[in-house]
Structures are given as structure tokens and as C-alpha cells.
Motif scaffolding. Structure first.
Motif, PDB file in Angstrom:
ATOM      1  N   ASP A  74       0.815  -1.215   0.000  1.00 22.07           N
ATOM      2  CA  ASP A  74       0.000   0.000   0.000  1.00 22.07           C
ATOM      3  C   ASP A  74       0.852   1.270   0.000  1.00 22.07           C
ATOM      4  OD1 ASP A  74       0.946  -0.011   2.602  1.00 22.07           O
ATOM      5  OD2 ASP A  74      -0.993   0.423   3.522  1.00 22.07           O
ATOM      6  N   SER A  75       2.163   1.112  -0.218  1.00 24.77           N
ATOM      7  CA  SER A  75       3.077   2.260  -0.273  1.00 24.77           C
ATOM      8  C   SER A  75       3.468   2.568  -1.711  1.00 24.77           C
ATOM      9  CB  SER A  75       4.344   1.980   0.530  1.00 24.77           C
ATOM     10  OG  SER A  75       4.042   1.825   1.892  1.00 24.77           O
ATOM     11  N   VAL A  76       3.494   3.847  -2.044  1.00 27.12           N
ATOM     12  CA  VAL A  76       3.878   4.300  -3.378  1.00 27.12           C
ATOM     13  C   VAL A  76       4.931   5.391  -3.209  1.00 27.12           C
ATOM     14  CG1 VAL A  76       3.094   5.376  -5.524  1.00 27.12           C
ATOM     15  CG2 VAL A  76       1.560   3.852  -4.265  1.00 27.12           C
ATOM     16  N   THR A  77       6.040   5.247  -3.942  1.00 28.06           N
ATOM     17  CA  THR A  77       7.054   6.301  -3.963  1.00 28.06           C
ATOM     18  C   THR A  77       7.351   6.651  -5.413  1.00 28.06           C
ATOM     19  OG1 THR A  77       8.847   4.671  -3.896  1.00 28.06           O
ATOM     20  CG2 THR A  77       8.143   5.607  -1.786  1.00 28.06           C
ATOM     21  N   MET A  78       7.687   7.905  -5.632  1.00 29.05           N
ATOM     22  CA  MET A  78       8.037   8.350  -6.978  1.00 29.05           C
ATOM     23  C   MET A  78       8.761   9.683  -6.912  1.00 29.05           C
ATOM     24  SD  MET A  78       4.364   9.729  -8.419  1.00 29.05           S
ATOM     25  CE  MET A  78       3.409   8.401  -7.735  1.00 29.05           C
ATOM     26  N   GLU A  79       9.390  10.007  -8.019  1.00 26.13           N
ATOM     27  CA  GLU A  79       9.998  11.314  -8.207  1.00 26.13           C
ATOM     28  C   GLU A  79       9.348  11.946  -9.420  1.00 26.13           C
ATOM     29  OE1 GLU A  79      14.242  10.870  -8.596  1.00 26.13           O
ATOM     30  OE2 GLU A  79      14.386   9.688  -6.763  1.00 26.13           O
ATOM     31  N   VAL A  80       9.109  13.253  -9.344  1.00 24.26           N
ATOM     32  CA  VAL A  80       8.554  13.995 -10.471  1.00 24.26           C
ATOM     33  C   VAL A  80       9.496  15.151 -10.763  1.00 24.26           C
ATOM     34  CG1 VAL A  80       6.597  15.334 -11.324  1.00 24.26           C
ATOM     35  CG2 VAL A  80       6.187  13.366  -9.825  1.00 24.26           C
ATOM     36  N   ASP A  81      10.013  15.189 -11.997  1.00 25.78           N
ATOM     37  CA  ASP A  81      10.919  16.257 -12.405  1.00 25.78           C
ATOM     38  C   ASP A  81      10.088  17.459 -12.813  1.00 25.78           C
ATOM     39  OD1 ASP A  81      12.783  17.971 -13.467  1.00 25.78           O
ATOM     40  OD2 ASP A  81      13.723  16.476 -14.750  1.00 25.78           O
ATOM     41  N   GLY A  82      10.032  18.457 -11.943  1.00 22.85           N
ATOM     42  CA  GLY A  82       9.243  19.653 -12.190  1.00 22.85           C
ATOM     43  C   GLY A  82       9.970  20.708 -13.011  1.00 22.85           C
ATOM     44  N   GLY A  83      11.132  20.371 -13.551  1.00 20.57           N
ATOM     45  CA  GLY A  83      11.886  21.334 -14.346  1.00 20.57           C
ATOM     46  C   GLY A  83      12.855  22.107 -13.477  1.00 20.57           C
ATOM     47  N   GLU A  84      12.321  22.881 -12.539  1.00 23.36           N
ATOM     48  CA  GLU A  84      13.176  23.662 -11.640  1.00 23.36           C
ATOM     49  C   GLU A  84      13.639  22.851 -10.443  1.00 23.36           C
ATOM     50  OE1 GLU A  84      11.003  27.158 -10.545  1.00 23.36           O
ATOM     51  OE2 GLU A  84      10.668  27.734 -12.620  1.00 23.36           O
ATOM     52  N   ALA A  85      12.911  21.763 -10.127  1.00 19.19           N
ATOM     53  CA  ALA A  85      13.255  20.933  -8.971  1.00 19.19           C
ATOM     54  C   ALA A  85      12.655  19.541  -9.144  1.00 19.19           C
ATOM     55  CB  ALA A  85      12.711  21.567  -7.691  1.00 19.19           C
ATOM     56  N   ILE A  86      13.221  18.582  -8.396  1.00 17.63           N
ATOM     57  CA  ILE A  86      12.674  17.237  -8.329  1.00 17.63           C
ATOM     58  C   ILE A  86      11.743  17.198  -7.110  1.00 17.63           C
ATOM     59  CG2 ILE A  86      13.174  14.778  -8.040  1.00 17.63           C
ATOM     60  CD1 ILE A  86      14.285  15.746 -10.646  1.00 17.63           C
ATOM     61  N   TYR A  87      10.562  16.630  -7.294  1.00 17.83           N
ATOM     62  CA  TYR A  87       9.602  16.457  -6.202  1.00 17.83           C
ATOM     63  C   TYR A  87       9.574  14.987  -5.816  1.00 17.83           C
ATOM     64  CZ  TYR A  87       8.117  21.182  -7.225  1.00 17.83           C
ATOM     65  OH  TYR A  87       8.100  22.542  -7.421  1.00 17.83           O
ATOM     66  N   TYR A  88       9.686  14.712  -4.523  1.00 15.52           N
ATOM     67  CA  TYR A  88       9.699  13.354  -3.993  1.00 15.52           C
ATOM     68  C   TYR A  88       8.369  13.090  -3.299  1.00 15.52           C
ATOM     69  CZ  TYR A  88      14.658  13.752  -4.916  1.00 15.52           C
ATOM     70  OH  TYR A  88      15.872  13.934  -5.541  1.00 15.52           O
ATOM     71  N   LEU A  89       7.652  12.053  -3.757  1.00 10.72           N
ATOM     72  CA  LEU A  89       6.353  11.724  -3.204  1.00 10.72           C
ATOM     73  C   LEU A  89       6.398  10.399  -2.466  1.00 10.72           C
ATOM     74  CD1 LEU A  89       5.834  13.479  -5.913  1.00 10.72           C
ATOM     75  CD2 LEU A  89       3.483  12.791  -5.566  1.00 10.72           C
ATOM     76  N   GLU A  90       5.767  10.374  -1.299  1.00 10.76           N
ATOM     77  CA  GLU A  90       5.571   9.160  -0.509  1.00 10.76           C
ATOM     78  C   GLU A  90       4.089   9.084  -0.204  1.00 10.76           C
ATOM     79  OE1 GLU A  90       8.037   9.476   2.947  1.00 10.76           O
ATOM     80  OE2 GLU A  90       9.889   9.374   1.791  1.00 10.76           O
ATOM     81  N   LEU A  91       3.416   8.081  -0.768  1.00  6.64           N
ATOM     82  CA  LEU A  91       1.965   7.980  -0.666  1.00  6.64           C
ATOM     83  C   LEU A  91       1.541   6.638  -0.090  1.00  6.64           C
ATOM     84  CD1 LEU A  91       1.254   9.267  -4.283  1.00  6.64           C
ATOM     85  CD2 LEU A  91       1.083  10.614  -2.184  1.00  6.64           C
ATOM     86  N   LYS A  92       0.343   6.615   0.480  1.00  5.48           N
ATOM     87  CA  LYS A  92      -0.300   5.389   0.946  1.00  5.48           C
ATOM     88  C   LYS A  92      -1.588   5.217   0.152  1.00  5.48           C
ATOM     89  CE  LYS A  92       2.325   3.974   4.325  1.00  5.48           C
ATOM     90  NZ  LYS A  92       3.046   2.732   4.225  1.00  5.48           N
ATOM     91  N   VAL A  93      -1.848   3.975  -0.246  1.00  4.97           N
ATOM     92  CA  VAL A  93      -3.062   3.641  -0.979  1.00  4.97           C
ATOM     93  C   VAL A  93      -4.123   3.215   0.023  1.00  4.97           C
ATOM     94  CG1 VAL A  93      -4.084   2.124  -2.712  1.00  4.97           C
ATOM     95  CG2 VAL A  93      -1.688   2.798  -2.917  1.00  4.97           C
ATOM     96  N   ASP A  94      -5.319   3.778  -0.131  1.00  2.13           N
ATOM     97  CA  ASP A  94      -6.470   3.373   0.680  1.00  2.13           C
ATOM     98  C   ASP A  94      -7.676   3.322  -0.253  1.00  2.13           C
ATOM     99  OD1 ASP A  94      -8.309   2.759   2.612  1.00  2.13           O
ATOM    100  OD2 ASP A  94      -8.244   4.708   3.608  1.00  2.13           O
ATOM    101  N   GLY A  95      -7.870   2.192  -0.908  1.00  2.00           N
ATOM    102  CA  GLY A  95      -8.955   2.052  -1.876  1.00  2.00           C
ATOM    103  C   GLY A  95      -8.729   2.958  -3.065  1.00  2.00           C
ATOM    104  N   ASP A  96      -9.661   3.878  -3.293  1.00  2.46           N
ATOM    105  CA  ASP A  96      -9.553   4.823  -4.403  1.00  2.46           C
ATOM    106  C   ASP A  96      -8.980   6.161  -3.963  1.00  2.46           C
ATOM    107  OD1 ASP A  96     -10.402   3.084  -6.339  1.00  2.46           O
ATOM    108  OD2 ASP A  96     -12.459   3.791  -6.373  1.00  2.46           O
TER     109      ASP A  96
END
Length: 122
Positions: A74-96
Motif C-alpha cells: 500500500d506504499s507508493v514512492t516516486m519522483e517527479v521532475d518539475g523542471g526547476e526541482a525534483i519532487y519526492y512523493l511518498e503515498l499510501k493507498v487506501d482504496g480509491d
């Protein structure tokens, strides 16, 4: 014995299909900019292939590529390259729903993020 194995296989198949995050997700990021609290609408469009997550994320009209997307239970991690900076996401899944934190850069302040799966019309 056969019924136990069949039950386990069905449970495993249900778990895999229930946790597929493929689709469009919409929500908000709560952040502070110049000392003022702001809520920014965001969209994430993803495709899950096993434990790998690819796609884009960001404001509806400013999507950025998801890198190193990983689903682990139920854990999700990712990086998103926003151009000016990298964004680091740490998420939990709970259904929808997905919720958790996003940081700008490795030492940035954590911001709250909450997303809901966008239902597709059939």
C-alpha cells in the motif's frame, strides 16, 4: 488442501487487481509559499505494470514525467521532475484514495498531498 491453495490464489489475484493504480487521479497539495498557505489542484495520470508506476503528475495544464515510480503493497514512492526541482512523493493507498507527503528537493519541507481516483464514465 486443493481448496486452500485455490483460495490463496484467488486472494492473491484479487489483491493484485484491487491495488492497480492505473488511471487518472485528482486532488490537492497543501503548501506554503512566501509564508502563505495555499492549496494547489493537481492531477496524476499513471500506468502500473507490476510494481512499476509510470506516467505524469502536476497541475492539469503542466504535467511532468514520473520517475522511479514504485508500488510496494500500500506504499507508493516516486519522483517527479518539475523542471526547476525534483519532487519526492511518498503515498499510501487506501482504496480509491492516495495520500501522503511531497517534498521539493531532498531537504524540502513536507507538503500534504491527497488524491482520489477519477471515475471513468462507462
Amino acid at each position: 488442501m486443493k481448496s486452500t491453495i485455490l483460495s490463496l490464489l484467488l486472494l492473491a489475484a484479487w489483491t493484485l487487481s484491487a491495488s492497480d493504480l492505473t488511471g487518472k487521479w485528482s486532488g490537492t497539495v497543501d503548501m506554503k509559499q512566501d509564508g502563505d498557505a495555499q492549496t494547489i489542484p493537481v492531477v496524476m495520470i499513471v500506468k502500473q505494470d507490476g510494481k512499476t508506476l509510470t506516467g505524469t503528475a502536476g497541475p492539469e495544464d503542466d504535467q511532468h514525467t514520473i520517475q522511479k515510480g514504485l508500488v510496494d503493497g500500500d506504499s507508493v514512492t516516486m519522483e517527479v521532475d518539475g523542471g526547476e526541482a525534483i519532487y519526492y512523493l511518498e503515498l499510501k493507498v487506501d482504496g480509491d484514495q492516495l495520500s501522503g507527503a511531497v517534498k521539493q528537493g531532498t531537504d524540502g519541507e513536507k507538503m500534504k498531498i491527497a488524491l482520489k481516483r477519477v471515475k471513468q464514465d462507462s
